[in-house]
Design an enzyme around this catalytic site. Structure first.
Site, PDB file in Angstrom:
ATOM      1  N   GLY A  21     -25.768  -9.065  -8.944  1.00  0.00           N
ATOM      2  CA  GLY A  21     -25.044  -8.946  -7.677  1.00  0.00           C
ATOM      3  C   GLY A  21     -25.539  -7.765  -6.888  1.00  0.00           C
ATOM      4  N   ASP A 133     -11.153  -4.102  -5.480  1.00  0.00           N
ATOM      5  CA  ASP A 133     -12.036  -5.288  -5.428  1.00  0.00           C
ATOM      6  C   ASP A 133     -11.541  -6.366  -6.387  1.00  0.00           C
ATOM      7  OD1 ASP A 133     -14.098  -6.781  -4.414  1.00  0.00           O
ATOM      8  OD2 ASP A 133     -15.621  -5.950  -5.737  1.00  0.00           O
TER       9      ASP A 133
END
Length: 578
Positions: A21, A133
Protein backbone atom coordinates in the site's frame (compact mmCIF):
# COMPACT_ATOMS: atom_id res chain seq x y z
CA UNK A 1 13.90 -4.94 -2.59
CA UNK A 2 12.75 -7.70 -0.24
CA UNK A 3 12.18 -11.12 -1.77
CA UNK A 4 10.81 -14.45 -0.61
CA UNK A 5 13.45 -16.39 1.31
CA UNK A 6 15.26 -13.26 2.54
CA UNK A 7 16.18 -13.17 6.21
CA UNK A 8 15.40 -9.91 7.96
CA UNK A 9 17.00 -8.75 11.20
CA UNK A 10 18.99 -12.03 11.13
CA UNK A 11 16.03 -14.12 12.27
CA UNK A 12 12.86 -13.46 10.26
CA UNK A 13 12.55 -15.67 7.16
CA UNK A 14 10.24 -14.06 4.59
CA UNK A 15 7.58 -16.52 3.43
CA UNK A 16 5.23 -14.38 1.33
CA UNK A 17 3.84 -10.89 0.72
CA UNK A 18 0.65 -10.09 2.63
CA UNK A 19 -0.03 -6.68 1.14
CA UNK A 20 1.31 -3.55 -0.50
CA UNK A 21 0.00 0.00 0.00
CA UNK A 22 0.93 3.66 0.18
CA UNK A 23 2.56 3.08 3.57
CA UNK A 24 4.87 0.28 2.33
CA UNK A 25 4.77 -3.53 2.26
CA UNK A 26 3.67 -6.25 4.67
CA UNK A 27 5.35 -9.67 4.72
CA UNK A 28 4.62 -12.94 6.46
CA UNK A 29 7.78 -14.25 8.08
CA UNK A 30 8.80 -17.18 10.27
CA UNK A 31 10.56 -16.28 13.50
CA UNK A 32 13.53 -18.67 13.60
CA UNK A 33 14.20 -17.71 17.21
CA UNK A 34 10.81 -19.05 18.39
CA UNK A 35 9.64 -22.31 16.77
CA UNK A 36 6.28 -22.23 14.99
CA UNK A 37 5.81 -18.49 15.51
CA UNK A 38 4.82 -16.44 12.47
CA UNK A 39 4.88 -12.66 12.41
CA UNK A 40 3.75 -9.89 10.10
CA UNK A 41 6.49 -7.40 9.23
CA UNK A 42 5.41 -3.99 7.95
CA UNK A 43 8.25 -2.23 6.10
CA UNK A 44 7.49 1.46 5.70
CA UNK A 45 8.27 3.47 2.60
CA UNK A 46 9.53 6.35 4.74
CA UNK A 47 13.24 6.49 5.43
CA UNK A 48 14.23 5.06 8.80
CA UNK A 49 16.35 8.11 9.63
CA UNK A 50 13.20 10.29 9.84
CA UNK A 51 11.50 11.15 13.10
CA UNK A 52 9.48 8.05 13.99
CA UNK A 53 9.52 8.64 17.75
CA UNK A 54 5.78 9.36 18.01
CA UNK A 55 4.92 6.27 15.95
CA UNK A 56 7.20 3.98 18.00
CA UNK A 57 5.94 5.48 21.27
CA UNK A 58 2.33 4.78 20.32
CA UNK A 59 3.05 1.21 19.21
CA UNK A 60 5.04 0.49 22.39
CA UNK A 61 2.41 2.08 24.62
CA UNK A 62 -0.30 -0.14 23.16
CA UNK A 63 1.96 -3.20 23.42
CA UNK A 64 2.31 -2.62 27.17
CA UNK A 65 -1.46 -2.77 27.62
CA UNK A 66 -1.68 -6.19 25.91
CA UNK A 67 -5.31 -5.67 24.95
CA UNK A 68 -6.77 -8.73 23.18
CA UNK A 69 -8.52 -6.53 20.61
CA UNK A 70 -5.31 -4.85 19.41
CA UNK A 71 -2.82 -6.49 17.05
CA UNK A 72 0.29 -7.03 19.20
CA UNK A 73 3.47 -5.08 18.42
CA UNK A 74 6.70 -6.97 19.17
CA UNK A 75 9.53 -4.61 18.21
CA UNK A 76 11.10 -2.64 15.33
CA UNK A 77 14.32 -2.65 13.36
CA UNK A 78 15.90 -1.04 10.31
CA UNK A 79 15.93 -2.82 6.98
CA UNK A 80 18.18 -1.01 4.50
CA UNK A 81 17.04 2.60 4.81
CA UNK A 82 13.51 1.77 5.96
CA UNK A 83 11.78 1.22 9.30
CA UNK A 84 10.31 -2.26 9.86
CA UNK A 85 7.64 -3.06 12.46
CA UNK A 86 7.26 -6.63 13.73
CA UNK A 87 3.67 -7.46 14.68
CA UNK A 88 1.33 -10.30 15.49
CA UNK A 89 0.25 -12.27 12.41
CA UNK A 90 -3.52 -12.65 12.00
CA UNK A 91 -4.06 -15.75 9.87
CA UNK A 92 -7.77 -15.10 9.34
CA UNK A 93 -7.08 -12.16 7.02
CA UNK A 94 -8.84 -8.81 7.04
CA UNK A 95 -12.44 -7.69 6.92
CA UNK A 96 -11.67 -6.44 3.43
CA UNK A 97 -10.82 -10.03 2.40
CA UNK A 98 -14.19 -11.18 3.73
CA UNK A 99 -16.09 -8.41 1.98
CA UNK A 100 -14.46 -9.39 -1.30
CA UNK A 101 -15.28 -13.08 -0.76
CA UNK A 102 -18.33 -14.92 -1.99
CA UNK A 103 -19.97 -15.37 1.44
CA UNK A 104 -21.84 -12.33 2.75
CA UNK A 105 -21.23 -11.28 6.37
CA UNK A 106 -24.20 -12.10 8.58
CA UNK A 107 -25.92 -9.56 10.81
CA UNK A 108 -24.92 -11.56 13.89
CA UNK A 109 -21.24 -11.52 12.84
CA UNK A 110 -21.25 -7.77 12.15
CA UNK A 111 -22.95 -7.09 15.49
CA UNK A 112 -20.33 -9.17 17.34
CA UNK A 113 -17.43 -7.52 15.47
CA UNK A 114 -18.88 -4.04 15.99
CA UNK A 115 -19.29 -4.59 19.73
CA UNK A 116 -15.73 -5.93 20.10
CA UNK A 117 -14.26 -3.07 18.08
CA UNK A 118 -16.22 -0.47 20.06
CA UNK A 119 -14.97 -1.95 23.34
CA UNK A 120 -11.39 -2.10 22.02
CA UNK A 121 -11.47 1.51 20.83
CA UNK A 122 -13.10 2.67 24.08
CA UNK A 123 -10.07 1.21 25.89
CA UNK A 124 -7.59 2.75 23.44
CA UNK A 125 -9.27 6.17 23.52
CA UNK A 126 -9.09 6.04 27.30
CA UNK A 127 -5.30 5.94 26.92
CA UNK A 128 -5.37 9.13 24.84
CA UNK A 129 -4.82 7.40 21.47
CA UNK A 130 -7.15 7.81 18.47
CA UNK A 131 -6.67 5.43 15.53
CA UNK A 132 -7.63 7.83 12.68
CA UNK A 133 -7.84 5.13 9.99
CA UNK A 134 -10.59 2.65 10.86
CA UNK A 135 -11.43 0.68 7.68
CA UNK A 136 -11.88 -2.98 6.64
CA UNK A 137 -8.18 -3.36 5.76
CA UNK A 138 -7.19 -2.62 9.36
CA UNK A 139 -9.70 -5.02 10.96
CA UNK A 140 -8.04 -8.44 11.17
CA UNK A 141 -8.99 -11.95 12.32
CA UNK A 142 -7.08 -14.65 14.16
CA UNK A 143 -7.46 -18.34 13.31
CA UNK A 144 -10.19 -18.61 15.93
CA UNK A 145 -12.11 -15.74 14.28
CA UNK A 146 -11.18 -13.29 17.06
CA UNK A 147 -11.41 -9.77 15.64
CA UNK A 148 -8.49 -7.38 16.15
CA UNK A 149 -7.65 -3.82 15.20
CA UNK A 150 -4.30 -3.10 13.57
CA UNK A 151 -2.18 -0.33 12.04
CA UNK A 152 -2.02 1.96 15.05
CA UNK A 153 0.64 4.63 14.80
CA UNK A 154 1.05 4.13 11.07
CA UNK A 155 -2.61 5.06 10.60
CA UNK A 156 -2.11 8.22 12.63
CA UNK A 157 0.67 9.33 10.31
CA UNK A 158 -1.41 8.80 7.19
CA UNK A 159 -4.24 10.97 8.64
CA UNK A 160 -6.88 8.53 7.49
CA UNK A 161 -8.31 7.19 4.26
CA UNK A 162 -10.47 9.77 2.52
CA UNK A 163 -13.65 7.73 1.99
CA UNK A 164 -13.78 6.91 5.73
CA UNK A 165 -13.15 10.46 6.97
CA UNK A 166 -15.92 12.52 8.60
CA UNK A 167 -17.04 15.73 6.86
CA UNK A 168 -15.40 18.10 9.36
CA UNK A 169 -11.96 16.78 8.39
CA UNK A 170 -12.66 17.08 4.67
CA UNK A 171 -13.97 20.63 5.09
CA UNK A 172 -10.78 21.76 6.82
CA UNK A 173 -12.31 22.40 10.23
CA UNK A 174 -10.08 22.26 13.28
CA UNK A 175 -10.32 18.76 14.76
CA UNK A 176 -8.47 17.69 17.88
CA UNK A 177 -6.03 14.82 17.37
CA UNK A 178 -7.65 13.12 20.37
CA UNK A 179 -11.29 13.54 19.28
CA UNK A 180 -12.77 10.00 19.43
CA UNK A 181 -15.69 10.98 17.19
CA UNK A 182 -13.40 10.68 14.14
CA UNK A 183 -13.11 6.94 14.88
CA UNK A 184 -16.84 6.73 15.66
CA UNK A 185 -17.64 8.01 12.17
CA UNK A 186 -15.17 5.69 10.42
CA UNK A 187 -16.34 2.63 12.37
CA UNK A 188 -19.95 3.49 11.53
CA UNK A 189 -19.09 3.55 7.81
CA UNK A 190 -17.13 0.31 8.17
CA UNK A 191 -20.04 -1.46 9.87
CA UNK A 192 -22.39 -0.15 7.17
CA UNK A 193 -20.07 -1.56 4.53
CA UNK A 194 -19.93 -4.90 6.35
CA UNK A 195 -23.72 -5.11 6.52
CA UNK A 196 -24.40 -4.11 2.92
CA UNK A 197 -21.21 -5.24 1.18
CA UNK A 198 -20.87 -1.78 -0.40
CA UNK A 199 -19.25 1.50 0.60
CA UNK A 200 -21.68 4.41 0.00
CA UNK A 201 -19.01 6.82 -1.33
CA UNK A 202 -16.87 4.46 -3.43
CA UNK A 203 -18.34 5.48 -6.79
CA UNK A 204 -18.70 9.22 -6.07
CA UNK A 205 -16.48 12.14 -6.96
CA UNK A 206 -14.92 13.84 -3.88
CA UNK A 207 -17.18 16.91 -3.95
CA UNK A 208 -20.29 14.76 -4.42
CA UNK A 209 -19.21 12.48 -1.57
CA UNK A 210 -18.95 15.47 0.77
CA UNK A 211 -22.44 16.61 -0.22
CA UNK A 212 -23.83 13.13 0.45
CA UNK A 213 -22.10 13.05 3.84
CA UNK A 214 -23.66 16.38 4.82
CA UNK A 215 -27.09 15.44 3.45
CA UNK A 216 -26.79 12.25 5.54
CA UNK A 217 -28.90 10.21 3.16
CA UNK A 218 -26.65 7.21 2.50
CA UNK A 219 -27.84 4.64 5.08
CA UNK A 220 -30.12 2.30 3.09
CA UNK A 221 -33.28 0.56 4.27
CA UNK A 222 -31.78 -2.94 3.84
CA UNK A 223 -30.17 -3.47 7.28
CA UNK A 224 -32.41 -4.13 10.30
CA UNK A 225 -34.16 -1.02 11.54
CA UNK A 226 -32.19 -0.87 14.77
CA UNK A 227 -28.92 -1.01 12.82
CA UNK A 228 -30.15 1.82 10.59
CA UNK A 229 -30.83 3.90 13.68
CA UNK A 230 -27.40 3.12 15.18
CA UNK A 231 -25.55 3.85 11.92
CA UNK A 232 -27.40 7.12 11.38
CA UNK A 233 -26.26 8.21 14.84
CA UNK A 234 -22.65 7.05 14.31
CA UNK A 235 -22.29 8.80 10.94
CA UNK A 236 -24.08 12.04 11.71
CA UNK A 237 -22.36 14.94 9.88
CA UNK A 238 -22.39 17.03 13.07
CA UNK A 239 -19.87 15.59 15.57
CA UNK A 240 -21.95 16.71 18.55
CA UNK A 241 -24.87 14.60 17.32
CA UNK A 242 -22.87 11.39 16.89
CA UNK A 243 -22.09 8.94 19.65
CA UNK A 244 -19.70 10.96 21.77
CA UNK A 245 -17.73 7.90 22.87
CA UNK A 246 -17.16 4.34 21.75
CA UNK A 247 -18.78 3.21 25.00
CA UNK A 248 -22.01 4.91 23.85
CA UNK A 249 -21.68 3.20 20.45
CA UNK A 250 -21.18 -0.17 22.17
CA UNK A 251 -24.24 0.37 24.40
CA UNK A 252 -26.38 1.03 21.34
CA UNK A 253 -25.21 -2.21 19.63
CA UNK A 254 -25.66 -4.16 22.83
CA UNK A 255 -29.17 -2.77 23.42
CA UNK A 256 -30.11 -2.80 19.71
CA UNK A 257 -31.33 0.80 19.94
CA UNK A 258 -30.08 4.33 20.39
CA UNK A 259 -30.92 5.46 23.92
CA UNK A 260 -32.58 8.86 24.01
CA UNK A 261 -32.58 10.66 27.35
CA UNK A 262 -34.99 13.55 27.79
CA UNK A 263 -34.12 15.68 30.80
CA UNK A 264 -36.66 18.09 32.26
CA UNK A 265 -33.91 20.12 33.92
CA UNK A 266 -32.23 20.59 30.55
CA UNK A 267 -35.50 21.85 29.03
CA UNK A 268 -35.90 24.36 31.87
CA UNK A 269 -32.29 25.48 31.47
CA UNK A 270 -32.71 26.12 27.75
CA UNK A 271 -35.91 28.08 28.36
CA UNK A 272 -34.06 30.24 30.89
CA UNK A 273 -31.21 30.74 28.42
CA UNK A 274 -33.69 31.90 25.78
CA UNK A 275 -35.29 34.27 28.29
CA UNK A 276 -31.83 35.62 29.18
CA UNK A 277 -31.06 36.29 25.51
CA UNK A 278 -34.33 38.20 25.17
CA UNK A 279 -33.42 40.37 28.17
CA UNK A 280 -29.95 41.02 26.74
CA UNK A 281 -31.61 42.54 23.67
CA UNK A 282 -33.51 44.86 26.04
CA UNK A 283 -30.24 45.66 27.89
CA UNK A 284 -31.49 44.08 31.12
CA UNK A 285 -28.09 42.54 31.70
CA UNK A 286 -28.25 41.94 35.45
CA UNK A 287 -31.53 40.03 35.25
CA UNK A 288 -30.29 38.19 32.15
CA UNK A 289 -27.14 37.15 33.99
CA UNK A 290 -29.16 35.84 36.92
CA UNK A 291 -31.36 33.75 34.63
CA UNK A 292 -28.32 32.34 32.79
CA UNK A 293 -26.64 31.49 36.11
CA UNK A 294 -29.82 29.71 37.25
CA UNK A 295 -29.87 27.79 33.96
CA UNK A 296 -26.30 26.59 34.57
CA UNK A 297 -27.24 25.40 38.04
CA UNK A 298 -29.94 23.24 36.43
CA UNK A 299 -27.76 22.09 33.52
CA UNK A 300 -24.02 22.92 33.71
CA UNK A 301 -23.43 21.97 30.04
CA UNK A 302 -26.20 24.19 28.63
CA UNK A 303 -24.42 25.90 25.73
CA UNK A 304 -27.12 28.58 25.39
CA UNK A 305 -26.74 29.58 29.04
CA UNK A 306 -22.94 29.84 28.75
CA UNK A 307 -23.35 32.02 25.66
CA UNK A 308 -25.95 34.25 27.33
CA UNK A 309 -23.85 34.66 30.47
CA UNK A 310 -20.73 35.28 28.37
CA UNK A 311 -22.57 38.02 26.46
CA UNK A 312 -23.76 39.63 29.71
CA UNK A 313 -20.17 39.68 30.99
CA UNK A 314 -18.90 41.01 27.67
CA UNK A 315 -21.50 43.78 27.52
CA UNK A 316 -20.49 44.91 31.02
CA UNK A 317 -16.74 44.57 30.23
CA UNK A 318 -16.06 41.67 32.60
CA UNK A 319 -13.72 40.32 29.98
CA UNK A 320 -12.06 37.43 31.82
CA UNK A 321 -15.41 35.98 32.91
CA UNK A 322 -16.83 36.45 29.41
CA UNK A 323 -13.94 34.54 27.83
CA UNK A 324 -14.40 31.75 30.40
CA UNK A 325 -18.04 31.19 29.40
CA UNK A 326 -17.40 31.39 25.66
CA UNK A 327 -14.55 28.92 26.07
CA UNK A 328 -16.81 26.56 28.00
CA UNK A 329 -19.51 26.78 25.29
CA UNK A 330 -16.98 25.88 22.59
CA UNK A 331 -15.58 23.03 24.72
CA UNK A 332 -19.09 21.56 25.01
CA UNK A 333 -19.88 22.14 21.34
CA UNK A 334 -16.82 22.95 19.19
CA UNK A 335 -19.09 24.09 16.35
CA UNK A 336 -20.60 26.89 18.43
CA UNK A 337 -20.32 30.11 16.46
CA UNK A 338 -18.71 32.73 18.71
CA UNK A 339 -16.45 34.54 16.22
CA UNK A 340 -18.25 37.85 16.80
CA UNK A 341 -17.96 37.52 20.58
CA UNK A 342 -14.30 36.49 20.38
CA UNK A 343 -13.66 39.42 18.06
CA UNK A 344 -15.34 41.77 20.52
CA UNK A 345 -13.32 40.30 23.40
CA UNK A 346 -10.06 40.62 21.47
CA UNK A 347 -10.86 44.25 20.67
CA UNK A 348 -11.58 45.06 24.32
CA UNK A 349 -8.32 43.37 25.31
CA UNK A 350 -6.38 45.42 22.77
CA UNK A 351 -5.57 42.61 20.35
CA UNK A 352 -6.86 44.41 17.27
CA UNK A 353 -5.41 42.10 14.54
CA UNK A 354 -7.13 39.08 16.15
CA UNK A 355 -10.34 41.09 16.58
CA UNK A 356 -10.39 42.09 12.91
CA UNK A 357 -9.73 38.48 11.86
CA UNK A 358 -12.59 37.10 14.01
CA UNK A 359 -15.05 39.79 12.95
CA UNK A 360 -14.34 39.55 9.21
CA UNK A 361 -14.71 35.76 9.45
CA UNK A 362 -18.07 36.22 11.20
CA UNK A 363 -19.25 38.77 8.63
CA UNK A 364 -18.42 36.43 5.75
CA UNK A 365 -21.22 34.20 7.06
CA UNK A 366 -23.48 36.83 8.66
CA UNK A 367 -23.35 39.73 6.23
CA UNK A 368 -26.30 41.65 7.70
CA UNK A 369 -24.98 41.84 11.27
CA UNK A 370 -24.75 45.60 11.75
CA UNK A 371 -23.45 45.33 15.30
CA UNK A 372 -20.49 43.30 14.00
CA UNK A 373 -19.86 45.95 11.32
CA UNK A 374 -19.75 48.62 14.02
CA UNK A 375 -17.32 46.51 16.05
CA UNK A 376 -15.10 46.18 13.00
CA UNK A 377 -15.38 49.93 12.44
CA UNK A 378 -14.26 50.46 16.04
CA UNK A 379 -11.22 48.24 15.42
CA UNK A 380 -10.27 50.46 12.46
CA UNK A 381 -10.88 53.55 14.61
CA UNK A 382 -8.74 52.27 17.50
CA UNK A 383 -5.90 51.21 15.18
CA UNK A 384 -5.90 54.62 13.41
CA UNK A 385 -6.99 53.07 10.11
CA UNK A 386 -9.35 55.95 9.51
CA UNK A 387 -9.48 55.53 5.72
CA UNK A 388 -10.71 51.94 6.16
CA UNK A 389 -13.16 53.17 8.80
CA UNK A 390 -14.59 55.81 6.44
CA UNK A 391 -14.98 53.26 3.63
CA UNK A 392 -16.73 50.75 5.89
CA UNK A 393 -19.08 53.33 7.42
CA UNK A 394 -20.10 54.65 3.99
CA UNK A 395 -20.69 51.13 2.66
CA UNK A 396 -22.95 50.24 5.58
CA UNK A 397 -24.79 53.57 5.53
CA UNK A 398 -25.60 53.04 1.85
CA UNK A 399 -27.69 50.05 2.96
CA UNK A 400 -29.74 52.26 5.31
CA UNK A 401 -29.02 50.45 8.60
CA UNK A 402 -31.64 50.86 11.36
CA UNK A 403 -29.12 52.65 13.60
CA UNK A 404 -27.45 56.07 13.27
CA UNK A 405 -24.27 55.11 15.15
CA UNK A 406 -22.54 54.77 11.76
CA UNK A 407 -23.06 58.48 11.06
CA UNK A 408 -21.39 59.43 14.35
CA UNK A 409 -18.50 57.05 13.80
CA UNK A 410 -18.02 58.11 10.18
CA UNK A 411 -17.71 61.66 11.51
CA UNK A 412 -15.00 60.52 13.96
CA UNK A 413 -12.97 58.82 11.23
CA UNK A 414 -13.26 61.84 8.91
CA UNK A 415 -12.37 64.22 11.74
CA UNK A 416 -9.25 62.28 12.71
CA UNK A 417 -8.36 61.98 9.03
CA UNK A 418 -8.35 65.82 8.99
CA UNK A 419 -11.13 65.85 6.42
CA UNK A 420 -13.06 68.62 8.18
CA UNK A 421 -12.45 72.32 7.89
CA UNK A 422 -13.78 74.83 10.39
CA UNK A 423 -16.48 75.71 7.86
CA UNK A 424 -17.53 72.07 7.46
CA UNK A 425 -17.61 71.63 11.25
CA UNK A 426 -19.85 74.67 11.53
CA UNK A 427 -22.14 73.22 8.86
CA UNK A 428 -22.37 69.93 10.75
CA UNK A 429 -23.20 71.83 13.93
CA UNK A 430 -25.83 73.98 12.20
CA UNK A 431 -28.00 70.91 11.85
CA UNK A 432 -28.21 70.65 15.66
CA UNK A 433 -27.63 66.89 15.70
CA UNK A 434 -30.23 64.89 17.58
CA UNK A 435 -27.66 62.24 18.43
CA UNK A 436 -26.06 63.10 21.80
CA UNK A 437 -22.81 61.33 20.87
CA UNK A 438 -22.53 63.36 17.68
CA UNK A 439 -23.28 66.52 19.68
CA UNK A 440 -20.56 65.74 22.24
CA UNK A 441 -17.94 64.99 19.57
CA UNK A 442 -18.80 68.14 17.59
CA UNK A 443 -18.56 70.23 20.75
CA UNK A 444 -15.11 68.82 21.51
CA UNK A 445 -13.91 69.39 17.93
CA UNK A 446 -15.12 73.03 17.80
CA UNK A 447 -14.67 74.31 21.35
CA UNK A 448 -12.37 77.17 22.30
CA UNK A 449 -10.40 76.92 24.47
CA UNK A 450 -9.66 73.37 23.46
CA UNK A 451 -9.51 70.42 25.85
CA UNK A 452 -6.87 68.94 23.53
CA UNK A 453 -3.88 70.27 21.64
CA UNK A 454 -3.12 70.07 17.91
CA UNK A 455 0.27 68.46 18.61
CA UNK A 456 -1.47 65.59 20.39
CA UNK A 457 -0.87 66.21 24.13
CA UNK A 458 -3.61 65.38 25.04
CA UNK A 459 -4.86 63.99 21.73
CA UNK A 460 -8.14 65.00 20.15
CA UNK A 461 -9.03 61.31 19.86
CA UNK A 462 -8.75 60.85 23.65
CA UNK A 463 -11.62 63.33 24.21
CA UNK A 464 -14.02 61.79 21.69
CA UNK A 465 -16.66 59.08 22.29
CA UNK A 466 -17.11 56.22 19.80
CA UNK A 467 -20.80 55.36 19.62
CA UNK A 468 -21.49 51.70 20.39
CA UNK A 469 -24.17 49.99 18.31
CA UNK A 470 -26.52 49.45 21.26
CA UNK A 471 -26.11 53.12 22.26
CA UNK A 472 -27.57 54.09 18.90
CA UNK A 473 -30.64 51.97 19.51
CA UNK A 474 -31.06 53.03 23.16
CA UNK A 475 -31.22 56.82 22.86
CA UNK A 476 -33.76 56.98 20.00
CA UNK A 477 -37.26 57.66 21.31
CA UNK A 478 -36.46 56.18 24.73
CA UNK A 479 -37.62 57.70 27.99
CA UNK A 480 -34.75 59.75 29.47
CA UNK A 481 -32.78 58.11 32.21
CA UNK A 482 -32.68 59.69 35.67
CA UNK A 483 -29.22 59.86 37.20
CA UNK A 484 -28.40 61.56 40.51
CA UNK A 485 -24.94 62.83 41.48
CA UNK A 486 -24.31 63.87 45.09
CA UNK A 487 -21.37 66.20 45.83
CA UNK A 488 -19.39 66.25 49.14
CA UNK A 489 -20.88 69.64 50.11
CA UNK A 490 -24.40 68.15 50.06
CA UNK A 491 -25.27 69.38 46.62
CA UNK A 492 -27.22 67.26 44.15
CA UNK A 493 -27.34 67.08 40.35
CA UNK A 494 -30.43 65.52 38.77
CA UNK A 495 -29.38 64.52 35.26
CA UNK A 496 -31.59 63.38 32.40
CA UNK A 497 -29.13 63.72 29.50
CA UNK A 498 -27.74 60.58 27.82
CA UNK A 499 -24.19 62.00 27.54
CA UNK A 500 -22.93 64.01 30.52
CA UNK A 501 -19.48 65.56 30.35
CA UNK A 502 -17.50 66.33 33.50
CA UNK A 503 -14.50 68.66 33.74
CA UNK A 504 -13.17 72.09 34.61
CA UNK A 505 -14.32 73.81 31.40
CA UNK A 506 -17.54 75.74 31.59
CA UNK A 507 -18.88 73.87 28.55
CA UNK A 508 -19.26 70.64 30.57
CA UNK A 509 -22.62 69.58 31.99
CA UNK A 510 -20.91 69.15 35.37
CA UNK A 511 -18.19 71.71 36.09
CA UNK A 512 -15.68 70.94 38.84
CA UNK A 513 -13.27 73.76 39.65
CA UNK A 514 -10.32 71.81 41.02
CA UNK A 515 -6.69 71.66 39.93
CA UNK A 516 -6.86 67.84 39.77
CA UNK A 517 -9.72 67.91 37.25
CA UNK A 518 -8.87 68.07 33.53
CA UNK A 519 -10.74 70.40 31.16
CA UNK A 520 -12.60 67.43 29.61
CA UNK A 521 -12.01 64.88 32.35
CA UNK A 522 -14.75 62.24 32.05
CA UNK A 523 -18.06 61.39 30.44
CA UNK A 524 -21.04 59.57 31.91
CA UNK A 525 -23.24 57.74 29.40
CA UNK A 526 -26.66 57.26 30.94
CA UNK A 527 -29.13 55.30 28.80
CA UNK A 528 -32.07 53.01 29.62
CA UNK A 529 -30.55 49.77 30.85
CA UNK A 530 -26.97 51.00 31.18
CA UNK A 531 -24.74 53.57 32.83
CA UNK A 532 -21.07 53.93 31.89
CA UNK A 533 -18.26 56.09 33.21
CA UNK A 534 -15.56 57.02 30.66
CA UNK A 535 -12.20 58.52 31.48
CA UNK A 536 -11.03 60.94 28.75
CA UNK A 537 -7.29 60.42 29.21
CA UNK A 538 -7.31 62.68 32.29
CA UNK A 539 -4.04 63.47 34.06
CA UNK A 540 -5.06 62.37 37.58
CA UNK A 541 -7.60 59.72 36.59
CA UNK A 542 -11.20 58.69 37.18
CA UNK A 543 -12.10 56.05 39.77
CA UNK A 544 -15.24 54.01 40.54
CA UNK A 545 -15.25 52.60 44.08
CA UNK A 546 -11.48 52.98 44.10
CA UNK A 547 -10.94 51.17 40.79
CA UNK A 548 -9.24 53.29 38.14
CA UNK A 549 -11.25 53.53 34.96
CA UNK A 550 -9.30 52.22 31.97
CA UNK A 551 -11.34 53.43 29.04
CA UNK A 552 -14.82 52.85 30.47
CA UNK A 553 -16.52 50.95 33.28
CA UNK A 554 -20.10 49.74 33.74
CA UNK A 555 -22.05 51.03 36.77
CA UNK A 556 -24.80 48.76 38.02
CA UNK A 557 -25.78 50.36 41.36
CA UNK A 558 -24.95 53.23 43.70
CA UNK A 559 -21.22 53.94 43.37
CA UNK A 560 -18.61 56.42 44.54
CA UNK A 561 -17.06 58.13 41.53
CA UNK A 562 -13.87 60.14 42.01
CA UNK A 563 -13.04 62.75 39.37
CA UNK A 564 -9.44 63.70 40.08
CA UNK A 565 -9.62 64.41 43.81
CA UNK A 566 -13.33 65.24 43.74
CA UNK A 567 -15.55 62.48 45.18
CA UNK A 568 -19.12 62.13 43.89
CA UNK A 569 -21.83 59.63 44.77
CA UNK A 570 -23.66 58.29 41.71
CA UNK A 571 -27.15 56.80 41.96
CA UNK A 572 -28.65 55.23 38.82
CA UNK A 573 -32.41 55.13 38.61
CA UNK A 574 -33.88 52.54 40.99
CA UNK A 575 -34.53 49.31 39.11
CA UNK A 576 -32.84 50.74 36.01
CA UNK A 577 -30.79 47.68 35.23
CA UNK A 578 -33.22 44.97 36.27
Amino acid sequence: MISLGDKLDSKYLVRRTLGVGGFGEVFLAADEGIPDRRVAIKVLNQAADGDHSDLIWEMQALAKFEHPGVVAFHHHFTEGQRLALVMEFCAGGSLRDRLQGSVKCSEAEVSAWGLTLCETLAFVHGKGIVHHDIKPENILFKDDRTVKLGDFGVANRNLGTRIYLPPEMLLGETVSSTDPRVDVYALGLTMLEALTGHHPFIDLMPREAIQVRIAHCFVPCGPPRWWQEVLLKATHPTPELRFQTMADFADAIRGRSVPYVFDGQRIKAHRLAESAEAKIKRRKWITAAREAEHALLLCPDCVGAHLALGRCRLMTRQLGRAREHFGRAVAINPRTQVQRELGWLSMEEGNLPAAISFLTDHLQRNSADYEAYNLLLKCFYLSDRHDAGEDLARTVMAERPPNDCFRTNLFLCKLLNQNYSEVRLAEENAGKPACPFMAHNLAVARERPRAWTPDGTPMLKSKLIFEEHHFGAAHRGAKPNHLVLHTPDGGQHDLMAPVISVGSLGANEIVLRDGSVSRRHAVIVSLPGEVWVYDLASAVGTFVDGQRVEGRIFVDSVREVRIGHQALRMSPNAGLLL
